[in-house]
Design an enzyme around this catalytic site. Structure first.
Site: not given
Ligand code: EPZ
Length: 432
Positions: A22-23, A116, A121, A309, A401
Site C-alpha cells: 500500500k505504502n 489522525c 501528521r 506499522d 484501507r
Molecule cells: C508513512 O507515513 C506511512 N504511510 C505510514 O504508514 C508509516 O507509519 C510512516 O510512513 C512511518 O513509517 C504511507 O506511506 C502512506 P512520516 P508518513 O512522514 O510519511 C513526523 C500505515 O499504517 N513528521 O515518515 O506520513 C511524523 O509526525 C501508515 O500504513 C514531522 O515531524 O510518515 C512522524 O512522527 C500509518 N514532520 C514521523 O515524522 C513532517 O513534515 C514519521 O512521519 C513529516 C513527518
C-alpha cells in the site's frame, strides 16, 4: 457498516501470499502525474486507499484504466493543480500528490491533511524542502499553495525529531526529478517503498543516485516518459500474517515477501521465541508455541529499524507472553489507540509516555471492540484469534484501507472469522 466476528482459540495453518505494498502504491500512483505518457503499474493491491487515490488522479484529469486485477494504466495528458479538502481529509496520504504536481506543473494547491488517531501528521519537513528549492509556499484557508517556477536544485536536510519522513521524501523526490540543477536529500527515508519509488522514477527517465541510502542525489531532467513497473510486496501485510500464525500457535507460511526487508521484525520474532524459518528469500514460515516465548523490549525506528506499522500487531502477541515486555514508539509516540481495546479483552498494559508496559500471560477473552486506525484494527483481530470466546470488531472500514480480504485470508487459514452487518451484532454491543 460491517463488523468482524471472531471465535478465538483455533491455531492457523496454511500459506498466504502477500499483495503489493500500500505504502508504495500510493506515491507511485501520484508519480504517474509526472508525465503525459502512459504508465502501467502491476501488483497494485485492491485496497480502499488505492481505489480512493485512483479517484483523486481522475479528479486531477488523468485517464485511469484497469487492465486486469492489480494492473492499471494511467495517462495524465492534461492535469490541473488543485486537490480539494474533501478528498485530502478522507485520505491524508494524498499529500504525496503535492510533489508530483509541483514536479509536473511547477505549481500545486492542496488542502492541508488533518491529523489522525495515531497522532499529529505534520508536513513541515515537506514544506521546508520545497522552500529550500526556492518554491514560494503559502498556507491560507487550510490550503498549501506552491509556486515552483523559480525552483532549482540545492541541499535539503530531511531529518526531523522522529527521524526522516517517508512521504516527505517521496514528495521531494517527485518535485526535484524535473527541477533544474542537482538536489541532495540528506537524511532521506530509506524505507523499501521509497527505494521502489526511486526505481519507478528511474524507469521514467529520472536521474537518482544513492538509492536505498539516506543521501539521495537527484539531477533534474527536462521531461519524464511513461513506464511499466511492478509494485513491491507489502512487508507490513507479511509481518501481520506471520504474527497471526504466532499468536494462534499455528503454522503459517507467507509467500512473496522480501525477507531482507523484515530484518528487525524477524529478529524480534526470533528473540520472543517464535520459531521462524526463512525457507527462501521470498518464503517465511512461523510456528507459534507461547509456552516457549519470553518477553521482549521493542523500540520502533525508521527503516531498517523495527517498523512502527507492525507495533500494534506485535503488542497483541506480547499480551499473551508471561513477563513484562516494553514497546517504545519513537515514530508516533501516541500510537497506542489499540491499547484500551486490548484492555477490554483482558490485556494488562500501562502507557508511560511513548512506552507501553505489557504484563503478559493472563490470556485474553473475547469482547466487543472498536477499531480506531488501520494497524490497530489488525491488532484487534489478531487478539480475537487468540482470545477465549467471541470478539466483535467494529469500524472495520479502517482495516480495508490496508488489507485486502484480511478476514477471508484468515478464514482460509482456519480461523473462525466472519464479516457481518453491524445489525447482526448482539444488541448491547452496537455502537451508540
Ligand atoms: C508513512 O507515513 C506511512 N504511510 C505510514 O504508514 C508509516 O507509519 C510512516 O510512513 C512511518 O513509517 C504511507 O506511506 C502512506 P512520516 P508518513 O512522514 O510519511 C513526523 C500505515 O499504517 N513528521 O515518515 O506520513 C511524523 O509526525 C501508515 O500504513 C514531522 O515531524 O510518515 C512522524 O512522527 C500509518 N514532520 C514521523 O515524522 C513532517 O513534515 C514519521 O512521519 C513529516 C513527518
Amino acid at each position: 457498516m460491517e463488523v468482524v466476528r471472531i471465535v478465538g482459540g483455533r491455531p492457523l495453518a496454511g500459506a498466504v501470499t502477500v499483495a503489493g505494498a500500500k505504502n508504495a502504491s500510493l506515491p507511485m500512483l501520484a508519480a504517474t502525474l509526472l508525465t503525459a505518457e502512459p504508465c502501467v503499474l502491476h501488483n497494485v493491491p485492491d485496497l480502499s486507499d488505492v481505489r480512493f487515490m485512483i479517484e483523486i488522479l481522475r479528479h486531477h484529469g488523468a485517464t485511469v484504466e484497469k487492465l486486469e486485477p492489480g494492473s492499471w494504466r494511467i495517462t495524465a495528458e492534461e492535469i490541473q493543480p488543485h486537490t480539494p479538502y474533501d478528498l485530502v481529509r478522507k485520505m491524508r496520504a494524498s499529500i504525496c500528490l503535492l510533489g508530483a504536481l509541483v514536479g509536473r506543473l511547477r505549481e500545486a494547491e492542496i488542502a492541508m491533511p488533518g491529523g489522525c488517531v495515531i497522532g499529529p501528521r505534520p508536513i513541515d519537513l515537506h514544506l521546508k524542502g520545497l522552500a529550500r528549492l526556492g518554491c514560494t509556499v503559502t498556507h491560507q484557508n487550510g490550503y498549501i499553495s506552491v509556486d515552483a517556477r523559480n525552483a532549482s536544485g540545492t541541499y535539503i536536510f530531511m531529518g526531523g525529531r522522529h527521524g526522516s519522513t517517508v512521504t516527505g521524501t517521496a514528495n521531494l523526490l517527485m518535485a526535484t526529478v524535473l527541477t533544474p540543477g542537482v538536489t541532495r536529500l540528506d537524511s532521506a527515508a530509506c524505507e523499501p517503498e521509497i527505494v521502489d519509488l526511486c526505481r519507478m522514477l528511474v524507469a521514467m527517465g529520472a536521474r537518482i543516485e544513492g538509492i536505498g541510502s539516506p543521501v539521495l542525489t537527484i539531477t533534474g531532467v527536462e521531461k519524464l516518459g511513461g513506464c511499466t513497473h511492478t509494485v513491491l510486496p507489502d512487508r507490513i501485510e507479511a509481518g501481520t500474517y506471520l504474527l497471526a500464525g504466532a499468536i494462534t500457535e499455528g503454522e503459517v507460511t507467507v509467500h512473496g515477501a522480501i525477507t531482507e526487508q523484515l530484518g528487525a521484525f524477524l529478529d524480534k520474532l526470533d528473540e520472543v521465541g517464535v520459531e521462524v524459518d526463512v525457507l527462501n528469500p521470498a518464503v517465511i514460515r512461523v510456528r507459534g508455541n507461547l509456552a516457549k516465548c519470553r518477553p521482549v523490549d521493542i523500540i520502533t525506528l525508521p527503516h531498517p529499524g523495527f517498523a512502527t506499522d507492525l507495533q500494534a500487531q506485535f503488542s497483541a502477541l506480547l499480551t499473551l507472553i508471561p513477563g513484562i515486555s516494553l514497546i517504545t514508539e519513537r515514530i508516533y509516540p501516541n500510537r497506542f489507540m489499540h491499547v484500551p481495546e486490548l484492555q477490554r479483552m483482558g490485556a494488562d498494559i500501562a502507557i508511560e509516555g511513548p512506552t507501553a508496559i505489557v504484563k503478559g500471560g493472563k490470556g485474553l477473552t473475547g469482547a466487543p471492540v472498536m477499531a480506531s486506525d488501520l494497524r490497530a484494527s489488525a491488532a484487534l483481530i489478531l487478539a480475537g484469534l487468540a482470545a477465549q470466546g467471541e470478539t466483535w470488531v467494529q469500524r472495520i472500514y479502517h482495516l480495508d484501507r490496508g488489507y485486502a480480504q484480511f478476514d477471508k485470508q484468515l478464514a482460509a487459514l482456519g480461523a473462525d472469522i466472519a464479516r457481518l452487518k453491524a445489525e447482526e451484532m448482539p444488541k448491547d454491543y452496537c455502537e451508540e
